[in-house]
Design a protein around this motif. Structure first.
Motif, PDB file in Angstrom:
ATOM      1  N   SER A 271     -12.045   6.277  -5.079  1.00 41.13           N
ATOM      2  CA  SER A 271     -11.311   7.398  -5.672  1.00 41.13           C
ATOM      3  C   SER A 271     -10.381   6.881  -6.773  1.00 41.13           C
ATOM      4  O   SER A 271     -10.151   7.567  -7.759  1.00 41.13           O
TER       5      SER A 271
ATOM      6  N   ALA B  69      -8.126   2.149   3.610  1.00 35.32           N
ATOM      7  CA  ALA B  69      -8.535   3.201   4.545  1.00 35.32           C
ATOM      8  C   ALA B  69     -10.036   3.117   4.785  1.00 35.32           C
ATOM      9  O   ALA B  69     -10.804   4.009   4.411  1.00 35.32           O
TER      10      ALA B  69
ATOM     11  N   HIS C 174      -2.275  10.744   4.250  1.00 36.09           N
ATOM     12  CA  HIS C 174      -0.947  10.763   3.599  1.00 36.09           C
ATOM     13  C   HIS C 174      -0.072  11.856   4.208  1.00 36.09           C
ATOM     14  O   HIS C 174       1.132  11.697   4.359  1.00 36.09           O
TER      15      HIS C 174
ATOM     16  N   LYS D  63       0.788  -1.235   0.000  1.00 32.93           N
ATOM     17  CA  LYS D  63       0.000   0.000   0.000  1.00 32.93           C
ATOM     18  C   LYS D  63       0.819   1.283   0.000  1.00 32.93           C
ATOM     19  O   LYS D  63       1.868   1.340   0.619  1.00 32.93           O
ATOM     20  N   TYR D  64       0.260   2.259  -0.714  1.00 31.31           N
ATOM     21  CA  TYR D  64       0.856   3.597  -0.723  1.00 31.31           C
ATOM     22  C   TYR D  64       0.286   4.362   0.470  1.00 31.31           C
ATOM     23  O   TYR D  64      -0.932   4.505   0.601  1.00 31.31           O
ATOM     24  N   TRP D  65       1.166   4.807   1.350  1.00 29.86           N
ATOM     25  CA  TRP D  65       0.701   5.618   2.489  1.00 29.86           C
ATOM     26  C   TRP D  65       1.788   6.626   2.847  1.00 29.86           C
ATOM     27  O   TRP D  65       2.872   6.249   3.271  1.00 29.86           O
TER      28      TRP D  65
ATOM     29  N   GLY E 168      -3.130   8.732  -5.766  1.00 22.36           N
ATOM     30  CA  GLY E 168      -2.026   7.914  -6.279  1.00 22.36           C
ATOM     31  C   GLY E 168      -2.514   6.549  -6.709  1.00 22.36           C
ATOM     32  O   GLY E 168      -2.101   6.007  -7.745  1.00 22.36           O
TER      33      GLY E 168
ATOM     34  N   ARG F 288      -2.879   3.309 -10.659  1.00 20.10           N
ATOM     35  CA  ARG F 288      -2.738   1.863 -10.864  1.00 20.10           C
ATOM     36  C   ARG F 288      -3.938   1.266 -11.598  1.00 20.10           C
ATOM     37  O   ARG F 288      -3.888   0.113 -12.012  1.00 20.10           O
TER      38      ARG F 288
HETATM   39  O1  PMV Z   1      -4.442   7.157  -3.686  1.00 23.12           O
HETATM   40  P1  PMV Z   1      -5.183   7.536  -2.497  1.00 23.12           P
HETATM   41  O2  PMV Z   1      -4.943   8.942  -2.085  1.00 23.12           O
HETATM   42  O3  PMV Z   1      -6.630   7.236  -2.656  1.00 23.12           O
HETATM   43  O4  PMV Z   1      -4.617   6.663  -1.308  1.00 23.12           O
HETATM   44  C1  PMV Z   1      -4.632   5.267  -1.314  1.00 23.12           C
HETATM   45  C2  PMV Z   1      -4.462   4.755   0.053  1.00 23.12           C
HETATM   46  C3  PMV Z   1      -4.741   3.292   0.256  1.00 23.12           C
HETATM   47  O5  PMV Z   1      -5.917   2.904  -0.404  1.00 23.12           O
HETATM   48  C4  PMV Z   1      -4.953   3.072   1.750  1.00 23.12           C
HETATM   49  C5  PMV Z   1      -3.570   2.410  -0.167  1.00 23.12           C
HETATM   50  C6  PMV Z   1      -3.420   2.154  -1.637  1.00 23.12           C
HETATM   51  O6  PMV Z   1      -2.260   2.105  -2.094  1.00 23.12           O
HETATM   52  O7  PMV Z   1      -4.407   1.959  -2.360  1.00 23.12           O
END
Ligand code: PMV
Length: 336
Positions: free
Chosen positions: A110, A290, A202, A16-18, A147, A151
């Protein structure tokens, strides 16, 4: 082209991106699988009005305007402005969007939402080259502020490279959607909107004493996740997935202010998964974003059994079974 519709899948991050930089760049690499039953469909058309509008379908099937003052709204309207400027156009747009799953509940709405929005805007404004170049598309999607959305550009298993400059942070496909019949059985614990958006999380991640440790230990985990996907090794993959989930939530819970996304039902499902694994050798592994919902990662042969067992757990409201999906693509059926 005056009207365009695209469909984008959500994705579940195995790694995961955090935590991000001041410019919203992800500080660590992340790896995910796209989800074929969690899709956002978005139609964008030019309008004669002097302003843009975005409407999202709610759970009752009616469209509601996305408020400019909300975090998601400000990012989305900003993204329209960004793509319009890139195209050198003055034209305003009307956007309508539908999710096939509950939004803001830990199923990365999102991700699919910002990916679909960006892709549809590029096509309607005539920037087809940027849509077709998936590396460039992933960078533009990331600039929306989500972010994980970067993907969803590609199908199957995807890595988003983190970094501290725009040109180094983009998505790479590790394997396509046909590579491995893996499933994500999502156990819905709650469909409520999450209280703290990931963008705030984040920013506060740095305040956890464990954040640096997480970044440090991730390098090895990313390596073993790539290998596990390549070799289709569910045990190795599951080990990394669970370690990474716990590591991210440890950072969340120890940040200032602390973030507790879990509900009692979240831990209940975790305990069940561990016991099914220990007692019945059922190869199932948990992952939590999250939100309170639990993503149960398993091979296709075990998915129905896992969905059946999850439906008997009192804290689970419903389940959604997902297979790897193809990335964002254009479709013919417009929403309006
Ligand atoms: O990309 P964001 O800002 O929606 O953040 C993603 C955060 C997590 O869903 C918790 C982790 C992930 O990499 O999807």
């Amino acid at each position: 082209m005056s009207k365009v519709t695209v469909q984008a899948p959500a994705n579940i991050a195995f790694i995961k991106y955090w935590g991000n930089t001041d410019d919203n760049l992800p500080l660590n690499n992340s790896i995910s699988m796209t989800l074929d039953n969690c899709l956002t469909t978005t139609t964008v058309a030019f309008t004669d009005e002097s302003y843009d509008t975005i409407e999202i379908q709610n759970q009752h099937g009616t469209y509601e305007e996305l408020k400019r003052t909300s975090i998601k709204g400000s990012k989305a309207y900003e993204q329209i402005k960004r793509i319009r400027e890139l195209a050198g156009s003055e034209k305003r747009v009307m956007v309508k969007s539908v999710n096939s799953f509950p939004a803001n509940a830990g199923i990365a709405s999102s991700a699919s939402g910002f990916c679909a929005l960006t892709a549809a805007l590029l096509l309607v404004y005539g920037l087809k080259n940027q849509f077709e170049d998936k590396k460039e598309l992933s960078k533009l999607v990331r600039m929306s502020g989500s972010g994980s959305a970067a993907r969803s550009v590609m199908g199957g298993f995807v890595e988003l490279i983190g970094g501290d400059a725009h040109h180094v942070s983009y998505a790479v496909q590790l394997a396509d959607e046909k590579h491995w019949g893996l499933c994500d059985v999502i156990a819905i614990i709650s469909s409520d909107s999450k209280k703290t958006p990931s963008s705030e999380g984040h920013r506060s991640a740095h305040s956890s004493p464990y954040f640096e440790t997480r970044l440090h230990e991730m390098t090895k985990r990313i390596e073993s996740t790539r290998k596990a996907i390549e070799r289709k090794n569910i045990e190795k993959l599951g080990e990394s997935i669970e370690q990474d989930t716990i590591s991210m939530h440890a950072v969340m819970m120890t940040s200032n202010p602390p973030l507790y996304y879990w509900e009692p039902g979240t831990l209940d499902v975790i305990k069940h998964i561990i016991s099914w694994r220990e007692k019945d050798s059922l190869q199932a592994y948990f992952s939590i974003d999250a939100g309170a919902n639990v993503h149960v990662i398993c091979e296709k042969k075990d998915a129905q059994e896992i969905a059946k067992r999850l439906s008997t757990v009192s804290s689970v409201q419903s389940t959604i079974v997902n297979h790897p999906a193809k990335g964002v693509h254009e479709i013919e059926n417009h929403l309006f």
